[in-house]
Design a protein around this motif. Sequence first.
Motif, PDB file in Angstrom:
ATOM      1  N   TYR A   1       0.833  -1.213   0.000  1.00  0.00           N
ATOM      2  CA  TYR A   1       0.000   0.000   0.000  1.00  0.00           C
ATOM      3  C   TYR A   1       0.865   1.258   0.000  1.00  0.00           C
ATOM      4  N   GLN A   2       1.918   1.268   0.800  1.00  0.00           N
ATOM      5  CA  GLN A   2       2.807   2.432   0.834  1.00  0.00           C
ATOM      6  C   GLN A   2       3.449   2.663  -0.532  1.00  0.00           C
ATOM      7  N   TYR A   3       3.864   1.602  -1.164  1.00  0.00           N
ATOM      8  CA  TYR A   3       4.457   1.700  -2.492  1.00  0.00           C
ATOM      9  C   TYR A   3       3.413   2.187  -3.504  1.00  0.00           C
ATOM     10  N   PHE A   4       2.204   1.636  -3.423  1.00  0.00           N
ATOM     11  CA  PHE A   4       1.103   2.020  -4.301  1.00  0.00           C
ATOM     12  C   PHE A   4       0.830   3.524  -4.198  1.00  0.00           C
ATOM     13  N   MET A   5       0.771   4.048  -2.992  1.00  0.00           N
ATOM     14  CA  MET A   5       0.517   5.467  -2.794  1.00  0.00           C
ATOM     15  C   MET A   5       1.683   6.312  -3.291  1.00  0.00           C
ATOM     16  N   ALA A   6       2.908   5.827  -3.082  1.00  0.00           N
ATOM     17  CA  ALA A   6       4.084   6.579  -3.533  1.00  0.00           C
ATOM     18  C   ALA A   6       4.132   6.654  -5.052  1.00  0.00           C
ATOM     19  N   GLN A   7       3.733   5.586  -5.732  1.00  0.00           N
ATOM     20  CA  GLN A   7       3.722   5.579  -7.195  1.00  0.00           C
ATOM     21  C   GLN A   7       2.536   6.357  -7.760  1.00  0.00           C
ATOM     22  N   GLY A   8       1.490   6.487  -6.946  1.00  0.00           N
ATOM     23  CA  GLY A   8       0.289   7.192  -7.392  1.00  0.00           C
ATOM     24  C   GLY A   8      -0.837   6.215  -7.684  1.00  0.00           C
ATOM     25  N   LYS A   9      -2.043   6.538  -7.191  1.00  0.00           N
ATOM     26  CA  LYS A   9      -3.188   5.663  -7.430  1.00  0.00           C
ATOM     27  C   LYS A   9      -3.416   5.479  -8.929  1.00  0.00           C
ATOM     28  N   ILE A  10      -3.233   6.550  -9.670  1.00  0.00           N
ATOM     29  CA  ILE A  10      -3.226   6.466 -11.131  1.00  0.00           C
ATOM     30  C   ILE A  10      -1.805   6.803 -11.562  1.00  0.00           C
TER      31      ILE A  10
END
Length: 327
Positions: free
Chosen positions: A62-71
């Motif tokens: 989740y932390q990685y997902f948010m750092a990369q951007g939801k889109i």
Amino acid sequence: MISNPELAKIDGLLEWLRAVPYEVLRHKQLYNAEELYGGYEPSDDEEKDRASFADCYDSRVYQYFMAQGKITLEVKESVARAMHDHGVHVALVEFLKTHDPRRCVGIMGGHALLRNDPMFASVAMLSKRLTEEGFFMVSGGGPGAMEATHLGAWMAGRTDEEAVEAIRALAAAATSFKDRRWLSSALDVMQRYPQTQYVSLGMPTWLYGHEPSTPFATHIAKYFVNSVREDTILTIAFGGIIYTPGSAGTLQEIFQDAVQNHYLSLGIASPMVFMGKRFWTEDVPVYPMMHQMEEAGKYKNLLMTLTDDPAEIVEVLKNFQNTLTYR
């Protein structure tokens, strides 16, 4: 032939796929609580507990997902997420080969439902009864009504008194998913009441990763793309959908489900059960509106039930099973 620049791009993609903190190829395996929360060790020390939770697989993704951007605008990351979600879908298909979706019943409702709310216990006990009747439950796999769904399925085969005690233990430890002991108390209940006979399917998403996935779901199909996950829940619940009080997300699911039934998109129309007469007729008067639209010919094929009685819900869903042809 592939040119050197094209080979370099492929090498770059492969390197990206190796570096992401999530498993890109699922190998026909759904998640479970042990995998999602691998590395989490509950502690009475709040600082240690939070640090341990932040280091578990689910939190790191989740932390990685948010750092990369939801889109994300990074093509390689888009490819990685697409491959992951495809792998989860393949694993889901394998799961459904041994668990007939005609016996799949979904429960939709608010993620903010507290563990000490009477509706939480009602959902849990209803889910327990349906699981014992041969259905398997599916939900969005998060907290609130979703957790209650999988708690009930987890307690299937045990006495109602044991289920009530489990609910009380959860509520005493943490009423909301925002409370620190929400997860650890669930794991405590699972350890106290192990489950090996019955299954349930949770389908959460990292798009709403701030809502933790309930560990009570024995099988977890967690996606990055929320739209695929939501449509899949409604698609595979051939046995019917039960709508408990909720807000925007639940309303979206009601109308999305109604479209599938109206057009017989999957060949059949499944029951739409509204649990909570006052809520669905006064607080959020969706039921009378849909009934009026059906009478006016705007909707067809809606098998709707409005009730406060869990026993009636069980009978509605069992009677619907009698209309299906099994091979």
